[in-house]
Design a protein around this motif. Structure first.
Motif, short mmCIF file in Angstrom:
data_model
loop_
_atom_site.label_atom_id
_atom_site.label_comp_id
_atom_site.label_asym_id
_atom_site.label_seq_id
_atom_site.Cartn_x
_atom_site.Cartn_y
_atom_site.Cartn_z
N GLU A 130 -30.51 78.13 9.10
CA GLU A 130 -31.74 78.37 9.95
C GLU A 130 -31.80 77.81 11.25
O GLU A 130 -32.14 78.44 12.17
CB GLU A 130 -32.80 78.70 9.48
N LEU A 131 -30.99 76.48 11.04
CA LEU A 131 -31.39 75.06 12.42
C LEU A 131 -30.37 75.42 13.90
O LEU A 131 -30.85 75.62 15.04
CB LEU A 131 -30.61 74.10 11.86
N GLU A 132 -29.39 76.09 13.23
CA GLU A 132 -28.23 76.61 14.35
C GLU A 132 -29.00 77.63 15.03
O GLU A 132 -28.15 77.73 16.51
CB GLU A 132 -26.85 76.37 13.12
N LYS A 133 -29.75 78.72 13.94
CA LYS A 133 -29.26 80.03 14.96
C LYS A 133 -31.00 79.32 15.70
O LYS A 133 -30.90 80.12 16.82
CB LYS A 133 -30.40 80.64 13.82
N LEU A 134 -32.12 78.45 15.29
CA LEU A 134 -32.45 78.35 16.93
C LEU A 134 -32.55 77.39 17.34
O LEU A 134 -33.01 78.03 19.05
CB LEU A 134 -34.05 77.13 15.19
N LYS A 135 -31.69 76.47 17.99
CA LYS A 135 -30.70 75.62 19.07
C LYS A 135 -29.97 76.82 19.68
O LYS A 135 -30.78 76.94 20.81
CB LYS A 135 -29.53 75.50 18.18
N ALA A 136 -29.50 78.21 18.98
CA ALA A 136 -28.90 78.98 20.31
C ALA A 136 -29.80 79.82 20.70
O ALA A 136 -29.40 80.86 21.64
CB ALA A 136 -27.81 79.85 19.23
N GLU A 137 -31.38 79.87 19.85
CA GLU A 137 -31.96 80.86 20.58
C GLU A 137 -32.74 80.27 21.33
O GLU A 137 -33.99 80.66 21.17
CB GLU A 137 -32.44 82.15 19.55
N LYS A 138 -32.49 79.20 21.61
CA LYS A 138 -33.54 78.31 22.73
C LYS A 138 -34.30 78.65 23.53
O LYS A 138 -35.75 79.14 23.78
CB LYS A 138 -33.15 76.79 23.06
N ASN A 139 -33.65 79.14 24.56
CA ASN A 139 -34.10 80.20 25.93
C ASN A 139 -34.67 81.26 25.83
O ASN A 139 -35.44 81.08 26.50
CB ASN A 139 -32.45 80.08 26.55
N ASP A 140 -34.38 82.10 24.69
CA ASP A 140 -35.04 82.86 24.04
C ASP A 140 -36.14 82.81 23.79
O ASP A 140 -37.22 83.55 24.24
CB ASP A 140 -34.06 84.33 23.70
N SER A 141 -35.94 81.65 23.08
CA SER A 141 -37.53 81.27 22.60
C SER A 141 -38.62 80.98 23.51
O SER A 141 -39.66 81.59 23.35
CB SER A 141 -37.51 80.18 21.16
N GLU B 112 -38.69 81.79 26.73
CA GLU B 112 -38.79 82.52 27.67
C GLU B 112 -40.50 83.94 26.52
O GLU B 112 -40.90 84.29 27.48
CB GLU B 112 -37.22 83.79 28.28
N LYS B 113 -39.84 83.68 25.75
CA LYS B 113 -40.78 84.64 24.38
C LYS B 113 -42.05 84.19 24.67
O LYS B 113 -43.02 84.40 25.07
CB LYS B 113 -40.10 85.61 23.43
N ARG B 114 -42.09 82.76 24.55
CA ARG B 114 -43.36 81.84 24.36
C ARG B 114 -44.15 82.01 25.57
O ARG B 114 -45.45 82.27 25.65
CB ARG B 114 -43.04 79.82 23.54
N THR C 50 -49.05 83.80 29.35
CA THR C 50 -49.26 84.24 30.75
C THR C 50 -49.75 85.25 30.54
O THR C 50 -50.75 86.04 31.15
CB THR C 50 -48.24 83.97 31.63
N GLU C 51 -49.67 86.64 29.69
CA GLU C 51 -50.28 87.95 29.18
C GLU C 51 -51.76 87.56 28.71
O GLU C 51 -52.14 87.96 28.82
CB GLU C 51 -49.34 88.15 28.03
N GLN C 52 -50.85 86.75 27.68
CA GLN C 52 -52.96 86.23 26.77
C GLN C 52 -54.03 86.38 28.25
O GLN C 52 -54.99 86.04 28.20
CB GLN C 52 -52.72 84.70 25.93
N ASN C 53 -52.83 85.03 28.81
CA ASN C 53 -54.05 84.61 29.93
C ASN C 53 -54.39 85.29 31.80
O ASN C 53 -56.06 85.50 31.56
CB ASN C 53 -53.57 83.58 31.48
#
Length: 228
Positions: A199-210, A212-214, A219-222
């Motif tokens: 799970e930790l390795e997956k989070l590290k690999a998906e950092k950029n995507d996560s 951008e998604k956040r 911004t959409e909320q604002n």
């Protein structure tokens, strides 16, 4: 002549009447004796009728109102599985309440582990119960040896040796089961660690995507805010 006859009859009555009265009294007493004998025999009162039976469980449940729920649960379990020991404990509660806590702690040291293992490792609890029986038999043999004649002691010592050997095997069996449970527990922990690592390795690999998604969510909320 008539006077003589009358006097004779009067004297005769004085002789016979007491005898008749005695006969009637004897007949009445015999009748009463037969009536008493016909009655069912009453159960003789025993000297110990009112004395407490050490093998009988106390009936009152007042102890439940005064003890912590955990203690109540333990004593009820003890009543079901080791009734003599529970009765011994509750007798102390009723007669020597100031010593009850100390007695309860001592009994829990011996029987508490069995209760705990019954929940998680029933087969280990069975082996532990058997060990208690072996200990009781050992203590009995030691008492017999202390009272036995010299010619009887060799046989008793032989039985004691066999019992000590059986108890050693029992302890080994307990240790074996505990070892196996520890191995299984470590395997489960290792599996959980492996899953956390993935799970930790997956989070590290998906950092950029996560990230951008956040950012998009923020911004959409604002943008939805109406400032008018």
């Amino acid at each position: 002549m008539l006077i003589v006859i009358g006097l004779s009859l009067f004297c005769l009555s004085l002789i016979l009447l007491p005898g008749l009265a005695f006969a009637e009294q004897a007949a009445e007493q015999d009748k009463q004796a037969k009536a008493e004998a016909a009655k069912p025999a009453e159960k003789p009162a025993l000297v110990n009728d009112k004395s407490p039976d050490v093998n009988q469980q106390p009936d009152n449940d007042k102890w439940k109102e005064q003890l912590d729920k955990r203690h109540v649960y333990f004593i009820e379990w003890l009543q079901k599985n080791f009734p003599k020991k529970a009765n011994e404990l509750l007798t102390v509660f009723n007669k020597q309440p100031e010593q009850f806590t100390e007695k309860l702690d001592k009994i829990k040291e011996v029987y508490g582990p069995i209760l705990r293992e019954e929940r998680y490792h029933p087969d280990l609890a069975v082996v532990m119960r058997e060990d208690l029986k072996l200990q009781d038999r050992r203590d009995q043999l030691l008492r017999e040896i202390g009272l036995a004649k010299d010619e009887d002691k060799p046989e008793l010592f032989k039985q004691l040796k066999e019992l000590v050997s059986a108890r050693f095997d029992n302890l080994i069996q307990q240790k074996q089961l505990q070892y196996e449970y520890t191995i299984k527990r470590l395997e489960r922990v290792k599996q959980q660690l492996d899953e956390r690592g993935k799970e930790l390795e997956k989070l590290k690999a998906e950092k950029n995507d996560s990230v951008e998604k956040r950012l998009k969510e923020l911004t959409e909320q604002n943008e939805k805010i109406n400032w008018k």
